[in-house]
Design a protein around this motif. Structure first.
Motif, short mmCIF file in Angstrom:
data_model
loop_
_atom_site.label_atom_id
_atom_site.label_comp_id
_atom_site.label_asym_id
_atom_site.label_seq_id
_atom_site.Cartn_x
_atom_site.Cartn_y
_atom_site.Cartn_z
N SER A 194 -4.31 12.57 0.46
CA SER A 194 -3.90 11.63 -0.58
C SER A 194 -5.04 10.74 -1.04
O SER A 194 -5.90 10.34 -0.27
N ASP B 94 -4.38 7.56 -2.60
CA ASP B 94 -3.35 6.59 -2.94
C ASP B 94 -2.12 7.33 -3.46
O ASP B 94 -1.46 8.03 -2.71
N ARG B 95 -1.84 7.28 -4.76
CA ARG B 95 -0.63 7.90 -5.30
C ARG B 95 -0.83 9.35 -5.71
O ARG B 95 0.12 10.01 -6.13
N PRO C 296 -5.42 9.31 5.30
CA PRO C 296 -5.15 9.91 3.99
C PRO C 296 -4.39 11.24 4.10
O PRO C 296 -3.96 11.79 3.09
N VAL D 41 0.87 -1.17 0.00
CA VAL D 41 0.00 0.00 0.00
C VAL D 41 0.90 1.22 0.00
O VAL D 41 1.81 1.33 0.82
N PHE D 42 0.67 2.15 -0.92
CA PHE D 42 1.56 3.29 -1.06
C PHE D 42 1.48 4.22 0.15
O PHE D 42 0.39 4.48 0.67
N SER D 43 2.62 4.72 0.58
CA SER D 43 2.69 5.71 1.65
C SER D 43 3.59 6.86 1.21
O SER D 43 4.62 6.64 0.57
#
Length: 251
Positions: free
Chosen positions: A141, A143-144, A92, A32-34
């Motif tokens: 955010s 996600d990306r 988020p 999962v993107f951070s």
């Protein structure tokens, strides 16, 4: 005896059954993107003044007191960025601190409309050749994709001058000014390390700088210069160190 043999064989087959049954595969684990991490980057763009520079002859030593305005040219900007982000796990929201240093060169010249001939008076403004910003970021955010606002302090080198070619008189004032800046942008992560951004920032350079020159017989002549705020727009690319993400199970 035959019945017993068949019973024994059936029992043996039943005993082997669990070992032969397919085993369910472990659930897939996907990253999962951070946005958490520190980064460096570069950018290019443009800058322009929000309004005219206004020069005011306060003393009226050469001609009677008056004011006149003139615009400054737009400028290319470019430079480098360094910063860090922190995104709480499961949230988020993204918090960050960012600094940038870049090139900017805004110039303009205006003539005092009350002057003429040998008394023609020119006012000049130069903003640059460098500037810097230290600002906090607050983002949300998807996600990306990251939408953010940004605000902090800007440092800008400002020089105003007065020239009278007919007499050879010249005077100037130069200062690196600390002022406020605010804006926002959109950043998109191409992968775990690289991201691109588009950003707008306003630098509130709404301050007056006074140019002072000594006059014959004693005393001083003074010209105030009210410099307009600066608008900037840029695109850039960032590289985040140690790009990675916590792993969570996704079924």
């Amino acid at each position: 005896m035959t019945v017993a043999a068949f019973g024994f064989a059936g029992a043996a087959s039943a005993a082997d059954l669990p070992a032969r049954m397919p085993v369910k595969a472990a659930p897939m684990v996907a990253p999962v993107f951070s946005w958490t991490g520190c980064y460096v980057g570069g950018y290019v763009g443009g800058a322009w003044s929000s309004d005219d520079t206004v020069a005011t002859d306060r003393n009226g030593v050469i001609v009677r007191p008056g004011s006149w305005g003139y615009s400054t040219d737009s400028s290319f900007i470019g430079g480098g960025t360094v910063g860090c982000n922190w995104q709480p796990v499961g949230s988020p929201f993204v918090l960050g601190l960012e600094g940038e240093v870049g090139y900017m060169h805004l110039t303009g010249t205006g003539i005092d409309p009350l002057s003429a001939g040998a008394t023609t008076l020119y006012s000049n403004t130069k903003i640059g050749d460098w500037y810097g910003i230290v600002a906090g970021r607050l983002g949300y955010s998807f996600d990306r994709a990251l939408i953010y606002v940004k605000g902090g302090v800007a440092f800008v080198d400002v020089e105003n001058s007065i020239a009278q070619p007919g007499t050879g008189a010249y005077a100037s004032a130069s200062q690196t000014k600390a002022t406020w800046t605010v804006g926002g942008g959109l950043e998109y992560a191409l992968d775990m390390n690289w991201s691109v951004k588009a950003e707008y920032m306003y630098i509130g350079l709404d301050q007056t700088q006074t140019v002072t020159a000594p006059i014959a017989g004693g005393g001083f002549a003074n010209w105030d210069h009210a410099n307009s705020g600066i608008q900037t727009a840029k695109v850039g690319i960032n590289y985040r160190f140690g790009g990675g993400a916590p792993l969570v199970a996704r079924y």
